[in-house]
Design a protein around this motif. Sequence first.
Motif, PDB file in Angstrom:
ATOM      1  N   GLY A  57      36.416  34.901  34.935  1.00 45.43           N
ATOM      2  CA  GLY A  57      36.265  36.476  34.293  1.00 45.43           C
ATOM      3  C   GLY A  57      38.283  37.006  34.360  1.00 45.43           C
ATOM      4  N   GLY A  58      38.352  36.033  34.954  1.00 46.04           N
ATOM      5  CA  GLY A  58      40.412  36.466  35.155  1.00 46.04           C
ATOM      6  C   GLY A  58      40.901  35.829  33.696  1.00 46.04           C
ATOM      7  N   ASP A  59      42.119  35.889  33.812  1.00 48.79           N
ATOM      8  CA  ASP A  59      42.996  34.959  32.882  1.00 48.79           C
ATOM      9  C   ASP A  59      43.047  34.031  32.667  1.00 48.79           C
ATOM     10  N   SER A  76      46.917  40.053  34.706  1.00 45.87           N
ATOM     11  CA  SER A  76      45.382  40.721  34.522  1.00 45.87           C
ATOM     12  C   SER A  76      44.353  39.782  35.274  1.00 45.87           C
ATOM     13  N   LYS A  77      43.698  41.220  35.216  1.00 50.90           N
ATOM     14  CA  LYS A  77      42.052  40.781  35.220  1.00 50.90           C
ATOM     15  C   LYS A  77      41.777  40.156  36.739  1.00 50.90           C
ATOM     16  N   GLN A  96      35.405  41.075  41.571  1.00 50.62           N
ATOM     17  CA  GLN A  96      33.926  41.606  41.212  1.00 50.62           C
ATOM     18  C   GLN A  96      32.475  41.558  42.404  1.00 50.62           C
ATOM     19  N   GLY A 118      37.911  40.566  37.573  1.00 45.38           N
ATOM     20  CA  GLY A 118      37.982  41.768  36.061  1.00 45.38           C
ATOM     21  C   GLY A 118      39.071  42.648  36.668  1.00 45.38           C
ATOM     22  N   GLU A 119      38.567  43.284  35.406  1.00 43.22           N
ATOM     23  CA  GLU A 119      40.128  44.390  35.038  1.00 43.22           C
ATOM     24  C   GLU A 119      40.095  45.456  36.192  1.00 43.22           C
TER      25      GLU A 119
END
Length: 769
Positions: free
Chosen positions: A709-711, A716-717, A721, A752-753
């Motif tokens: 889920g991250g970059d 970012s992100k 979670q 996540g973001e």
Amino acid sequence: MQCVSLLLVVTLLHPVVKATATATATDLTSHVNLFTGTQNGGNNFPGAARPFGMVKLGPDLLNPGTDAYAGYLPTGAFSGFSLMHEQGTGGAPKYGTVAQLPLVGEVSEPLSNLTVGRDGADEASVGYYKARTADGVTVELAATARAGMYRYTFPAGVTGNVLVDVSHVLPSFRGQGLSQGYKGGNLTIFADGHYEGHGVYDNGWNRSPDWAIYFCGYFDADPISNATYIGTDAQGSVKQDSGFASSTSGSTRVGGLFSFQDPVVTSRVGISWISSQKACKHVQDEIPHGTDFTSVVEDTKAEWNTTVLSKVTTTNTNDTTLELLYTSLYFMHLIPTNQTGENPSWTSSEPYYQDIFTYWDLFRCSTALMHVLQPVAYEEQIRSLIDIWRFEGYLPDARSSNYNGRTQGGSNADNILADAFVKGVGARGAVNWEDGYKAMVKDAEVAPPNDPIDPMAPDSSTKEGRGALPDWLRLGYITPRYTRAVSRAVEYACNDFGLYQVAAGLGERADAEKYLNRSRNWRNHWNPEETSLGFAGFVVPRNESGFIETDPLADSGYWGDPYYEASSWAYSWASVHDMKEMVERMGGERTVVARLNTMFTEGASGSSGMIFDPTNEPMFNIPYLYNYVGRQDLSVSQSRKVAKKYFNTGVAGLPGNSDAGAMQTWLLWNMIGLYPITGQTTFLIHSPWFESLTIDLGGRKELRVTATGGDGNGDSKIYVQSLKVNGKQWRKNWLTWGDVFENGGTLEFELGESPSDWFTGELPPSPAS
């Protein structure tokens, strides 16, 4: 996605083959940039070296007015290329000893402080350094653990010379009385052309008295002439036809000049703290006659790959991030120096490590990572610390040239022993913990003699131990009769907590209770009425009449001041073993969040910057303290902001002094997604940078950290979670050594973001509260 190594592929099937497969599949040294952090005060050493090696062979640049802490400067003239340096130190330069300087043509006065200019930019890669002098000489350097190899290429048609100057040291221009001095020495050129000798030196950042280093050198070409010289700075040099030069005075220098017609000349030199005979043995064992220069470089690269760089592997393919990762791993492994078998002060069967700069810098997160990555070497380092106490009476807080000093705050080797104890170092009997505890008790109960007196802090010893202990024992706080009073008080409290941990583990119940109570004495410096930016309660100076007012935004000082290299805004967070009490005194969790946020607010200090200072170690833990008040998401965002803004791969890529790799280990923990609380088994959880990161823990164990889920690069992100630890859902924002390090384990992050409310479990422990 392309993998950096085969480690992740072979882990489950063939754990024994893992290291070999990694080393042969990928040369991870290609990701190491040796010039990162060599400028802007980082003081990284860019020369040739092995992990923990005695020899660190590199250039010594002279630019009057500028200290070359590790020898290197981007400007100035070469004064030599020497075998001994330290990594990332401050205070003042150390070593720069056992040097050679290539010269061309006729050299009439070799010992007249000769220098030669630089022609173009130097080059460096792991195990290799290359420079070109203004005389047209190409200098190439390679190193083993206790010997070094030079290769000189002289211009065609000229006489090439190599000057061996026994008096050569790195000078200091800071005006603090820390510049090294040459005290005397000798040099003998033997009939077969090799030379031996020794020099005696003193001072440097740790104010050490006289120490001797021995050397033994060989050239592979026959010189057309060689001679020894004596000289002074004022009178030049006088040739000694006997082939032997000796001096017992620092005003009389000795050296030798070797002249060659060959265009390419290689030189092999060994060093020893014991004798020139041992120095000869080191060079003959490690770089025997006929050794190819390139093979020394390749062997060094192989050692770094196998013993250090392959300990951490990732699927990340971002070149900049890989360079940050592996460059940081490299620079944290240059010191301490493994000097086992080379201790001139006593005879012992125990390991011996020195060049400790300094536990004040390293105890917060460096030693914890050294334990993770190098469990065998780290156990040896713990044993060495205890052996130093056996023979010298105190644990070192810093040590160089076989001499304890200078202690900046507490007796922070106590923190390191406690951390090792609670994490099981030496559990099989290799570490004598009864002796280890006795050494800690000595720090806690016996003030060291104030001899020698430090002119920058004449009130008490800075050599070792706790100089302000009389106040601490009598009053439970430290008055301004002692320098660095507040810094020492909060560190003494942490030191005493370390004694509590070991006493409790050894069943010393009365001691455990005593030292736990003493670890709370930081509270005696807490003034609830001291205010700054709307927040109340700071650690402040005090005397027997009460608290002394200060300005928390402007009270950062140096050796003679109450706060050392950080302000009361920083030191008020220091006692993390008593964090629950600290939160209550600051006004509760919401106020603590606001107070921490203020530290990271641009302009809050009245200038354009933050109160948080990324350049110095007392601030290291602060971005992660949000975990203690249930805001793990803010630990992630604040620490990541610091990491991404203040660290890069450039020559000014460190926010401050490397301090023997302390800066680099802070960054590495940020990449991993954990932060250690020294003296406890606690690790605070934040957020990893990479989709996959695997750490070889030794003993066929590993920690694998994955993130979906991250970059994939930590930009970012970044917010957690969910998290699984060893396959099970995990709700706490912390874990322990036993969860993932003792036997290995897995951390599976989902990122996540936006922040989530995932971490709903109990807060990190606060054992002194």
